[in-house]
Design an enzyme around this catalytic site. Structure first.
Site, mmCIF file in Angstrom:
data_model
loop_
_atom_site.group_PDB
_atom_site.id
_atom_site.type_symbol
_atom_site.label_atom_id
_atom_site.label_comp_id
_atom_site.label_asym_id
_atom_site.label_seq_id
_atom_site.Cartn_x
_atom_site.Cartn_y
_atom_site.Cartn_z
ATOM 1 N N SER A 77 83.496 71.133 30.731
ATOM 2 C CA SER A 77 83.344 72.455 31.307
ATOM 3 C C SER A 77 81.913 72.811 31.691
ATOM 4 O O SER A 77 81.676 73.847 32.318
ATOM 5 C CB SER A 77 83.882 73.496 30.322
ATOM 6 O OG SER A 77 83.161 73.465 29.089
ATOM 7 N N LYS A 103 74.336 76.973 30.658
ATOM 8 C CA LYS A 103 75.745 77.250 30.920
ATOM 9 C C LYS A 103 76.027 78.718 30.593
ATOM 10 O O LYS A 103 75.437 79.279 29.663
ATOM 11 C CB LYS A 103 76.568 76.309 30.038
ATOM 12 C CG LYS A 103 78.068 76.308 30.233
ATOM 13 C CD LYS A 103 78.666 75.265 29.290
ATOM 14 C CE LYS A 103 80.166 75.159 29.370
ATOM 15 N NZ LYS A 103 80.671 74.093 28.461
ATOM 16 N N SER A 110 82.816 68.129 27.186
ATOM 17 C CA SER A 110 82.248 69.064 28.158
ATOM 18 C C SER A 110 80.779 68.862 28.484
ATOM 19 O O SER A 110 80.258 69.512 29.388
ATOM 20 C CB SER A 110 82.478 70.507 27.693
ATOM 21 O OG SER A 110 83.840 70.838 27.788
#
Length: 583
Positions: A222, A141, A246
């Site tokens: 996320s 990420k 997330s």
């Protein structure tokens, strides 16, 4: 910096053997010449089916199809000389070029990925194999710092060109384990901290990422791109972060496995932070076994993250989590609870039948499932869905996160070079200055409907840890742990009056208020894919447990996975979708 990275990426793709189209110079060819030279085709174009597993067939890799290939399968190919790590990287590059323009899961390629793979191939040729991740490509990420030619930006242009001091600790661990860093994944900008009304999976730098099962819907976040890329077969595994949902949410929505560890079991050092009380790092993978391979190389004490000191004496003596992997026979005699009130009763209408069918299968495999193993304090679980502002200011999870973020982002940015962004105030100012891109005000950028109200709320607190803050910290901890998950796990059978600790709480991971409880507690959770909704988007079954109980999640997560033998393939419904926001 951005142009330099573009040229580096193009150079690597050229080395990959892919033709790179050049822009036509207007000085040598006029538009009229181009038009005159074209043949007009009056045949009506027939668009391919937009809801089929055949839309983007996986390219062959030395006559092998790597679709859904596990880490063990990839290692087998390399051990037997069928494929090299370099071959596998080439194959994932082919897949990236095929599907990433549609799903947008990968934000940036590592210009050195082929060099790294080649070096690891040389090690293998010389008899050096670092472990099960040797030569396996992965992505992180875009809030994991990587000390290389890639930018770490949390999806924001504000940090583009900045230079991080070092790899995030868990990235360093994975590199040392022999994994090949392929690139950075897209994400919800600033890991969902900046806005309260936004398009999940969107960032100014990365654009809108999309679920490969249905490109019109919310892909979860996320850690959106991490889950999307694994589900789309662009990568073997990915790293995500979680403050509240997330990892679990995007893994669930994209039909893959997400493992969210206990806060303090994996280091957060070098990760763009939110809250020290809830932040954690974990793997997103195709199978539980793959997730545990990755987790095995991530966990451990890091002197730069004091929360990791809490794991002392609470992890396996031999340090081996792989030994807890099991099969369906382990379900015989296992005892699980269903927290029905608030959690199961709010399961989605197009998920509940399949969820209960899976629970029945678990029972038929020999497990005992107890219904109504409820939390003691139900007032902290909203009937209206995920809400981190629930409760008064001295009871709210959001109070804790707002204060923590203000202080933590300043600390993180203090070590970042080549940037004028050093504080939350600087980020807010940047977003206001570049309004058309970063949408500092509401309703300027469609994906950021509320502008940057999350940042402004944190700014208003100014990082002050006053009595109200500490009351909120204590309240959130007590109601999610002692009066929440731990209360539900400590069960007394009303028929026998026997008291015991359950082997886990089975929960519908598609219900946001479930993973929120594990997030607030800082407790571990795993999600397994079990079905698809009426709109084609996957959903899952979760298992929650108390702190440091990853062995239980691994044992029973792998057992249920073996029992179900479930795998959904993306159908890329509406693969040309461009809607923003997504819901």
């Amino acid at each position: 910096m951005k142009l330099q990275l573009l040229f580096l990426t193009l150079a690597q793709l050229a080395k990959h053997g892919l033709a790179i189209p050049l822009l036509q110079s207007s000085k040598t060819t006029t538009n009229s010449t181009l038009v005159a030279s074209q043949e007009v085709n009056f045949t009506t174009y027939v668009y391919p089916d937009t809801n089929s597993t055949n839309i983007f067939p996986m390219p062959k890799c030395q006559n092998i199809t790597l679709e859904d290939a596990t880490i063990d399968q990839l290692q087998n190919y390399m051990e037997n000389g069928i494929l090299t790590s370099t071959d596998i990287v080439h194959c994932y590059l082919d897949r990236y070029l095929q599907v990433n323009p549609y799903v947008n899961g990968i934000l940036q390629l590592n210009p050195d990925v082929l060099t790294i793979a080649s070096e690891l191939d040389d090690e293998r040729a010389n008899g050096i194999i670092r472990g099960p991740l040797h030569g396996i490509p992965f992505i992180v990420k875009d809030n994991f710092a990587t000390k290389d030619k890639m930018d770490t930006t949390a999806g924001s242009y504000a940090l583009l060109g900045s230079i991080v001091p070092r790899d995030a600790y868990v990235v360093k661990q994975l590199r040392e384990a022999g994994a090949v860093l392929f690139g950075h994944a897209t994400l919800s900008e600033w890991a969902d901290m900046r806005s309260n009304d936004y398009s999940e999976g969107y960032s100014a730098r990365g654009g809108q990422s999309r679920c490969p099962f249905n490109l019109t819907v919310n892909p979860g976040g996320s850690s959106s791109g991490s889950a999307i890329s694994v589900a789309s077969n662009m990568i073997a595994f990915a790293l995500g972060t979680e403050t509240d949902g997330s990892i679990i949410d995007p893994a669930m929505r994209n039909g893959v496995v997400g493992l969210k560890p206990t806060v303090g079991l994996t280091s957060r050092y070098g990760v763009i932070p939110e809250s020290e009380h809830q932040d954690t790092t974990g793997p997103i993978a195709r199978t539980v076994r793959d997730a545990v391979y990755v987790f095995q190389s991530m966990w451990g004490i890091d002197e730069n993250d004091i929360y990791t000191l809490n794991q002392t004496g609470k992890t396996p003596e031999d340090g081996d989590y792989m030994k807890f992997l099991s099969n369906k026979t382990s379900l015989e005699g296992a005892r699980f609870g269903l927290p029905w009130k608030r959690l199961w009763q709010n399961a989605k209408a197009d998920e509940i039948d399949r969820l209960l069918e899976v629970v029945k299968q678990i029972e038929e495999a020999g497990a005992i499932v107890y219904n109504n193993t409820n939390f003691y304090n139900l007032d902290v679980i909203s009937n209206d869905g995920w809400n981190w502002e629930l409760g008064s200011v001295n009871e709210s999870e959001y109070t804790v996160v707002k204060v923590d973020f203000y202080n933590n982002i300043k600390s993180y940015l203090s070590e970042v070079k080549n940037t004028e962004i050093h504080s939350l105030e600087d980020i807010v100012e940047y977003n206001n200055k570049y309004m058309g891109t970063e949408g500092g005000k509401p309703n300027i950028v469609p994906a950021f409907s509320s502008g940057q109200d999350g940042f402004l709320a944190s700014l208003e607190w100014g990082g002050v840890k006053n009595e109200t803050y500490w009351q909120a910290v204590e309240y959130v901890r007590r109601t999610s742990q002692d009066e929440g998950i731990d209360y539900a796990l400590n069960y007394t059978d009303p028929k026998t009056n026997d008291s015991f600790i359950l082997n886990g709480l089975l929960v519908p991971s598609g219900t946001s208020i479930t993973y929120q409880q594990a997030a607030k507690a800082g407790y571990p959770m795993i999600t397994l894919p079990i079905g698809v909704k009426t709109n084609g988007r996957p959903f899952g079954l979760g298992i929650m447990h108390s702190a440091w109980q990853e062995p239980q999640l691994i044992k029973y997560g792998s057992a249920i996975e073996d029992l179900l033998q479930y795998k959904a393939k993306p159908k890329f419904y509406e693969y040309v979708a461009k809607n923003v926001p997504v819901w």
